[in-house]
Structure formats: C-alpha cells, structure tokens
Design an enzyme around this catalytic site. Structure first.
Site, PDB file in Angstrom:
ATOM      1  N   LYS A 149      37.462  49.593  54.467  1.00 34.61           N
ATOM      2  CA  LYS A 149      36.976  49.620  53.076  1.00 34.61           C
ATOM      3  C   LYS A 149      37.959  48.882  52.207  1.00 34.61           C
ATOM      4  CE  LYS A 149      34.203  50.833  49.809  1.00 34.61           C
ATOM      5  NZ  LYS A 149      34.146  49.385  49.484  1.00 34.61           N
ATOM      6  N   GLN A 209      45.791  48.669  51.143  1.00 33.75           N
ATOM      7  CA  GLN A 209      44.545  49.430  51.084  1.00 33.75           C
ATOM      8  C   GLN A 209      44.537  50.592  52.078  1.00 33.75           C
ATOM      9  OE1 GLN A 209      42.040  47.567  48.908  1.00 33.75           O
ATOM     10  NE2 GLN A 209      41.336  49.656  48.628  1.00 33.75           N
ATOM     11  N   LYS A 224      46.442  53.385  50.317  1.00 38.59           N
ATOM     12  CA  LYS A 224      45.693  53.782  49.121  1.00 38.59           C
ATOM     13  C   LYS A 224      44.483  54.628  49.509  1.00 38.59           C
ATOM     14  CE  LYS A 224      44.668  50.304  46.453  1.00 38.59           C
ATOM     15  NZ  LYS A 224      44.010  49.201  45.708  1.00 38.59           N
ATOM     16  N   LYS A 237      40.332  44.196  53.689  1.00 36.68           N
ATOM     17  CA  LYS A 237      40.257  43.345  52.490  1.00 36.68           C
ATOM     18  C   LYS A 237      39.712  42.000  52.901  1.00 36.68           C
ATOM     19  CE  LYS A 237      41.339  43.490  48.068  1.00 36.68           C
ATOM     20  NZ  LYS A 237      41.395  44.670  47.167  1.00 36.68           N
ATOM     21  N   GLY A 291      34.248  44.642  45.194  1.00 40.65           N
ATOM     22  CA  GLY A 291      34.815  43.580  44.357  1.00 40.65           C
ATOM     23  C   GLY A 291      36.327  43.617  44.290  1.00 40.65           C
ATOM     24  N   ASP A 292      36.883  42.565  43.740  1.00 41.91           N
ATOM     25  CA  ASP A 292      38.302  42.461  43.394  1.00 41.91           C
ATOM     26  C   ASP A 292      38.353  41.294  42.407  1.00 41.91           C
ATOM     27  OD1 ASP A 292      41.120  43.586  44.393  1.00 41.91           O
ATOM     28  OD2 ASP A 292      41.383  41.435  44.163  1.00 41.91           O
ATOM     29  N   ASN A 330      38.127  43.360  34.812  1.00 37.88           N
ATOM     30  CA  ASN A 330      37.507  44.671  35.010  1.00 37.88           C
ATOM     31  C   ASN A 330      38.501  45.819  34.850  1.00 37.88           C
ATOM     32  OD1 ASN A 330      37.061  46.862  37.410  1.00 37.88           O
ATOM     33  ND2 ASN A 330      35.195  46.465  36.257  1.00 37.88           N
ATOM     34  N   SER A 358      34.151  53.968  44.936  1.00 38.75           N
ATOM     35  CA  SER A 358      33.339  53.268  45.936  1.00 38.75           C
ATOM     36  C   SER A 358      32.927  54.235  47.045  1.00 38.75           C
ATOM     37  CB  SER A 358      34.136  52.117  46.565  1.00 38.75           C
ATOM     38  OG  SER A 358      34.115  50.977  45.744  1.00 38.75           O
TER      39      SER A 358
HETATM   40  P1  NDP Z   1      39.132  40.361  37.343  1.00 40.50           P
HETATM   41  O1  NDP Z   1      38.793  39.116  38.050  1.00 40.50           O
HETATM   42  O2  NDP Z   1      38.066  41.145  36.655  1.00 40.50           O
HETATM   43  O3  NDP Z   1      40.280  40.099  36.264  1.00 40.50           O
HETATM   44  C1  NDP Z   1      41.509  39.575  36.630  1.00 40.50           C
HETATM   45  C2  NDP Z   1      42.362  39.402  35.397  1.00 40.50           C
HETATM   46  O4  NDP Z   1      43.686  39.063  35.803  1.00 40.50           O
HETATM   47  C3  NDP Z   1      41.899  38.266  34.500  1.00 40.50           C
HETATM   48  O5  NDP Z   1      42.249  38.551  33.168  1.00 40.50           O
HETATM   49  C4  NDP Z   1      42.691  37.087  35.046  1.00 40.50           C
HETATM   50  O6  NDP Z   1      42.876  36.025  34.117  1.00 40.50           O
HETATM   51  C5  NDP Z   1      44.004  37.741  35.374  1.00 40.50           C
HETATM   52  N1  NDP Z   1      44.640  36.987  36.475  1.00 40.50           N
HETATM   53  C6  NDP Z   1      44.141  36.811  37.712  1.00 40.50           C
HETATM   54  N2  NDP Z   1      44.955  36.045  38.452  1.00 40.50           N
HETATM   55  C7  NDP Z   1      45.966  35.724  37.644  1.00 40.50           C
HETATM   56  C8  NDP Z   1      47.136  34.950  37.821  1.00 40.50           C
HETATM   57  N3  NDP Z   1      47.416  34.337  38.982  1.00 40.50           N
HETATM   58  N4  NDP Z   1      47.986  34.866  36.755  1.00 40.50           N
HETATM   59  C9  NDP Z   1      47.706  35.500  35.576  1.00 40.50           C
HETATM   60  N5  NDP Z   1      46.610  36.235  35.358  1.00 40.50           N
HETATM   61  C10 NDP Z   1      45.767  36.352  36.374  1.00 40.50           C
HETATM   62  O7  NDP Z   1      39.872  41.279  38.435  1.00 40.50           O
HETATM   63  P2  NDP Z   1      40.136  42.844  38.428  1.00 40.50           P
HETATM   64  O8  NDP Z   1      40.341  43.325  37.045  1.00 40.50           O
HETATM   65  O9  NDP Z   1      39.107  43.482  39.266  1.00 40.50           O
HETATM   66  O10 NDP Z   1      41.510  42.934  39.243  1.00 40.50           O
HETATM   67  C11 NDP Z   1      42.779  42.945  38.614  1.00 40.50           C
HETATM   68  C12 NDP Z   1      43.811  43.537  39.546  1.00 40.50           C
HETATM   69  O11 NDP Z   1      43.433  44.882  39.880  1.00 40.50           O
HETATM   70  C13 NDP Z   1      43.985  42.825  40.893  1.00 40.50           C
HETATM   71  O12 NDP Z   1      45.326  42.958  41.304  1.00 40.50           O
HETATM   72  C14 NDP Z   1      43.099  43.645  41.830  1.00 40.50           C
HETATM   73  O13 NDP Z   1      43.497  43.506  43.169  1.00 40.50           O
HETATM   74  C15 NDP Z   1      43.371  45.030  41.296  1.00 40.50           C
HETATM   75  N6  NDP Z   1      42.392  46.062  41.614  1.00 40.50           N
HETATM   76  C16 NDP Z   1      41.067  45.892  41.332  1.00 40.50           C
HETATM   77  C17 NDP Z   1      40.181  46.898  41.600  1.00 40.50           C
HETATM   78  C18 NDP Z   1      38.746  46.809  41.233  1.00 40.50           C
HETATM   79  O14 NDP Z   1      38.033  47.784  41.449  1.00 40.50           O
HETATM   80  N7  NDP Z   1      38.271  45.713  40.673  1.00 40.50           N
HETATM   81  C19 NDP Z   1      40.607  48.145  42.272  1.00 40.50           C
HETATM   82  C20 NDP Z   1      42.038  48.241  42.461  1.00 40.50           C
HETATM   83  C21 NDP Z   1      42.866  47.224  42.160  1.00 40.50           C
HETATM   84  P3  NDP Z   1      41.993  34.691  34.251  1.00 40.50           P
HETATM   85  O15 NDP Z   1      40.608  35.089  33.846  1.00 40.50           O
HETATM   86  O16 NDP Z   1      42.635  33.733  33.332  1.00 40.50           O
HETATM   87  O17 NDP Z   1      42.076  34.278  35.696  1.00 40.50           O
HETATM   88  O1  2IT Z   2      42.060  46.973  45.481  1.00 39.50           O
HETATM   89  C1  2IT Z   2      41.097  47.760  45.516  1.00 39.50           C
HETATM   90  O2  2IT Z   2      41.254  48.961  45.762  1.00 39.50           O
HETATM   91  C2  2IT Z   2      39.766  47.247  45.208  1.00 39.50           C
HETATM   92  N1  2IT Z   2      39.627  46.061  44.907  1.00 39.50           N
HETATM   93  C3  2IT Z   2      38.572  48.147  45.310  1.00 39.50           C
HETATM   94  C4  2IT Z   2      38.100  48.261  46.729  1.00 39.50           C
HETATM   95  C5  2IT Z   2      36.798  48.998  46.934  1.00 39.50           C
HETATM   96  O3  2IT Z   2      36.367  49.022  48.090  1.00 39.50           O
HETATM   97  O4  2IT Z   2      36.219  49.520  45.991  1.00 39.50           O
END
Ligand code: NDP
Ligand code: 2IT
Length: 452
Positions: A92, A113, A116, A128, A167-168, A243, A384
């Site tokens: 997952k 992961q 976590k 992943k 997603g991520d 997100n 999830s």
């Molecule tokens: P999104 O794609 O929705 O947003 C990512 C954000 O981070 C954007 O504002 C983006 O800016 C910025 N960003 C991405 N890459 C870079 C970079 N190299 N340098 C600077 N800014 C950057 O992703 P999420 O919000 O889903 O994910 C954000 C973090 O949270 C990641 O580390 C992800 O692994 C983690 N995460 C996500 C989960 C989820 O459920 N979505 C769960 C647990 C962890 P820009 O638009 O300019 O690229």
């Molecule tokens: O980093 C993470 O935990 C995620 N991007 C969410 C993974 C998931 O299966 O919901």
C-alpha cells in the site's frame, strides 16, 4: 539505560547494494540509527535476519510508458512500482508523478511506507510507485493518455489483495480517476479496492482528500499538549500548497491557529494576518494555478516572494509551529537553526522526509518537539485503508464518522511513538519511537510468516 547494538555493518551492506540512491540511503540510515536498542533487547530479530530482509524490496517493477501529446508527438516516460513488504497486508502506498522521480526516490518512499503503515495498526504492507512524468502544463487529455498508458502495464501487478496504489505528489483525484477507469476497462471488474483516493461518488471515502493534512495537525495537537500548548492563538508556517498543505492549513485554522505563509516550488506567500484558504483552494484546486496567482488575487494582504525561503520568515515574524508539506529535504540545517533560534516550539512533517538529517539533529539538540513524517503524515494512508474497508463492505461512511476514525488513529500513533521512545530510554524522541514501534509490528509478522 537500554543496551544497544551497532548496525553499521548491516547498513554498509544496504548502501553498497543500492549504490547511487542517496534518498534511500538517508531513509535507511535514519531507521537503522534508531533500531540498536530493540535489536539488542530482542535477539529474535537478528536471528531471523529481519533487517536484511526488510531493506530488500520483495519486488521492483520498472516499465516504459509511451504516450502521445496533443500535437501528435510521442513521449517516453519511466514507470515504477516497488512492492517493498507485504507481511502486514497488501502493498500500500502512493504514486508520485514528478520529473525528479527515480528508482531511488520510489525506494526511499516505499521503505518509509512500511513503517508508517505498520504504525497505523491497520492491515497494510508497504509499497510506492510513480513516474518521471511531469503533469505540469499538460492538458487533461494528455494526462489521461499518460495515465491510461501507465495503467496498461501497472494493472497486471496490482489488485485489492495484492497491491493498492493511491496518490502522492502530482497524483490527485483526476489521475486516480483516469487510472481506475483504465484498470476497470482492461480487467472488466469494478474492483473498487484496487486504488484509493477515488472520487466520493464512485467508491472514494469522505475525508481521504483532507486526511493527510488533518491527520498531521491532529498529531501535532496531541504532541503540543505534552508541553501544555495548543494551536489556539499559534502562528504557523506551512510549506507547499498542494493536497497535504491545504488541509493542514484548514485544520490549523479550525483549531484557532493562524497560518501566515505557504509556498510552491517557485515562491512563497506571506500574509501577516493569515492566509485566505477559500482563495487558495480556488487558485490551486479549481484553476490549477500558482501561488503567484493567489498573491495577485489577494492584493495588498499578501506578499509574494519569488524563489522565497519560507523558513527564513521565522527570523522576521514570530512563529510557533512549522509544518513542512512539500517534498524531501526541503528543510536543511540552516533553516532548522533559524526556526530553533527564533522560538519555534514544534516541527511536524506533513511531507515525507522533508527535513535533512542535519535539520533533525538541530531540532533534537534544540529540544523542540519534532514529529517525523512516517508518524505525522500517516493519516493519509490510514484513511486509504478505511476506504478499502468501505469498498470491501460496499459501504460509505459519513464525513464525521470517517474523521472520528482518523483522529482516533492519529492519537493512537502519537501515543504509541511516545510510549515506545520512553520504553527504550529516549523520552520525547518521536523519531526513535516511530521507527521502533513500526519495526516491531512488521518484524514480528515477518518472523511469524517464516523465511519468505
Ligand atoms: P501535491 O502534488 O498536491 O503538492 C506538492 C506541493 O509541494 C506543491 O506545492 C509543490 O509545488 C511542492 N513541491 C513539490 N516538489 C517540490 C520541489 N522539488 N521543491 C519545492 N516544492 C515542491 O502533493 P502532496 O501535497 O500530496 O504531497 C506533499 C508531500 O506530502 C510529499 O512529500 C508526499 O510524499 C507527502 N505525502 C502525501 C500524502 C497524500 O496523501 N497526498 C500522504 C503522506 C505524505 P509545485 O506545484 O510548484 O511543484
Ligand atoms: O506517502 C503516503 O503515505 C501517501 N502518499 C499516501 C499513500 C496511500 O496509499 O494513501
């Protein structure tokens, strides 16, 4: 003081076997650095070579993803799925679409992961995936063709009992929809539980969209309470504006805090009196715009800093809590020193591994509260798993019930990390607590399942 075991030779072996993958090295080193006391206390883990097995993915899949753009040009991207560990349940973990994605990135994320997912207490293994595809600037039709091509290979490796992506970075509801559609078409099965983060109208769970950001703030609230503090009246920095960031901001605001800044990869906005979340959501979620668009629409209430370092703001205005929600290694030792020297009381990782090892050392020696991503951002994957539960029972829970379950899980993770740190002689060390508590759950299952 508990005994400890040096795991350096094992770690050296992992680094040697995975050359050229610095992010995976960083994630592995951090976990190995925490596990000495638990390996010393329980010889069964070393006897069963659990760490050696844990650091080798069960399966690594790399594939070509050809797709055609709107002008008829063919592009080739690389697709990945690393199925790291399935001792506790189906693999997952999310899919990341970003031009920087390599096998090493996916391995670091998949490794994190495992722990976590174990911490959530739910029946999910660790995996992943992703691609070096860049969704930025692509039309919906291009994104759809890419997702369909990606799934045309991935479908044979996944399934509700096998591997369940989500997603991520760069993968949200739109991409999950296109991928689910292609999976359904190829397999001729409405197998809802094969992907999570689906739209709420077609098998998604309420609260999954909000879950990572909400969960991180619930974790932070519980952690702040250990020092008699709360978000009420707190001033907060949140990096990123995707997100995780958006729903972290929303929950901080609900709890009475003021989020004064957020960022994207090209700049940061600073709103002295607090961000306008409705406007931020409109610009980012509805229009797929940039923070510069937000600042332009917000007028004089907002200052846009092109290329701006969001953490430097802590030297200019009072900040209580920092919540990095963008990407790995976005917060370095200097940024950490700025936060600590200017009175920040807590740093909570919404992103995966956003703090460099040097930054973590600065937080630790500065005595501030620090929550690692594998604990604090587990609310996303936990919800999830709740989505999978609803899919399996053909049910759909209310928002309030799903949020209640999420909050319960986050408080449980917090307390398990805190208690484990205490048990192993490092009270307040959430990194050690998260790594050991996650490890013990997955390692015991691995031993029970034999050498496989
Ligand atoms: P999104 O794609 O929705 O947003 C990512 C954000 O981070 C954007 O504002 C983006 O800016 C910025 N960003 C991405 N890459 C870079 C970079 N190299 N340098 C600077 N800014 C950057 O992703 P999420 O919000 O889903 O994910 C954000 C973090 O949270 C990641 O580390 C992800 O692994 C983690 N995460 C996500 C989960 C989820 O459920 N979505 C769960 C647990 C962890 P820009 O638009 O300019 O690229
Ligand atoms: O980093 C993470 O935990 C995620 N991007 C969410 C993974 C998931 O299966 O919901």
């Amino acid at each position: 003081m508990p005994q400890t075991t040096s795991l350096s030779p094992l770690l050296e072996d992992v680094l040697r076997r995975n050359a050229g993958e610095p992010e995976f090295h960083q994630a592995a080193r951090e976990v190995f650095d925490s596990l000495g006391p638990v390996i010393a206390a329980h010889p069964r883990y070393a006897e069963a070579s659990v760490l050696e097995r844990l650091s080798e993915p069960e399966r690594q899949i790399i594939f070509r993803v050809p797709w055609t753009d709107d002008r008829g040009h063919v592009h080739i991207n690389r697709g990945f799925r690393v199925e790291f560990n399935s001792a506790l349940g189906p693999y997952k973990g999310g899919l990341r679409f970003h031009p920087t994605v390599t096998l090493g990135t996916v391995k670091f994320l998949g490794f994190e992961q495992i722990f976590k997912n174990a911490l959530t207490g739910l029946p999910i293994g660790g995996g992943k995936g992703g691609s070096d595809f860049d969704p930025k600037g692509k039309s919906d039709a291009e994104v759809m063709r890419f997702c369909q091509s990606f799934m045309t290979e991935l479908y044979r490796h996944i399934g509700e009992y096998t591997d369940v992506p989500a997603g991520d970075i760069g993968v949200g509801g739109r991409e999950i929809g296109y991928m689910f559609g292609q999976y359904k078409r190829i397999t001729n099965r409405y197998e809802s539980g094969v992907l999570t983060g689906k739209g709420v109208g077609w098998g998604g769970s309420l609260v999954r969209t909000e879950a990572t950001g909400f969960g991180a703030v619930v974790f932070a609230e519980r952690m702040l309470a250990t020092r008699g503090r709360s978000f009420d009246g707190a001033r907060v920095l949140v990096s990123g504006s995707g997100n995780v960031a958006i729903y972290a901001i929303q929950k901080v605001q609900q709890l009475g805090g003021t989020v004064v800044a957020c960022s994207d990869s090209t700049g940061a906005v600073y709103d002295e009196d607090g961000l306008d979340l409705d406007l931020l959501r409109r610009v980012k979620e509805q229009d797929r715009g940039r923070l510069s668009d937000y600042a332009a629409a917000r007028g004089t209430a907002s200052v846009y800093r092109p290329g701006g370092d969001i953490w430097a703001l802590a030297a200019e205005t009072h900040i209580d809590v920092a919540i990095p929600c963008a990407t790995q290694n976005e917060l370095d030792g200097d940024a950490a020193a700025t936060l600590v020297n200017n009175g920040v009381i807590a740093v909570v990782e919404g992103a995966n591994m956003p703090s460099t090892p040097e930054a973590v050392r600065v937080f630790s020696s500065g005595g501030i509260l620090f929550a690692p991503g594998k604990a604090a951002n587990a609310g996303g994957v936990a919800t999830s798993a709740l989505e999978m539960q609803q899919n399996a029972s053909r049910d759909a829970w209310t928002f309030d019930y799903a949020e209640h379950r999420l909050a319960e899980i986050m408080v449980g993770i917090h307390d398990r990390c805190a208690e484990t740190a205490e048990e192993y002689g490092s009270p307040g060390d959430y990194v050690l607590g998260a790594n050991i508590a996650g490890f013990v759950r997955v390692a015991d299952a691995m031993i029970a399942l034999g050498v496989i």
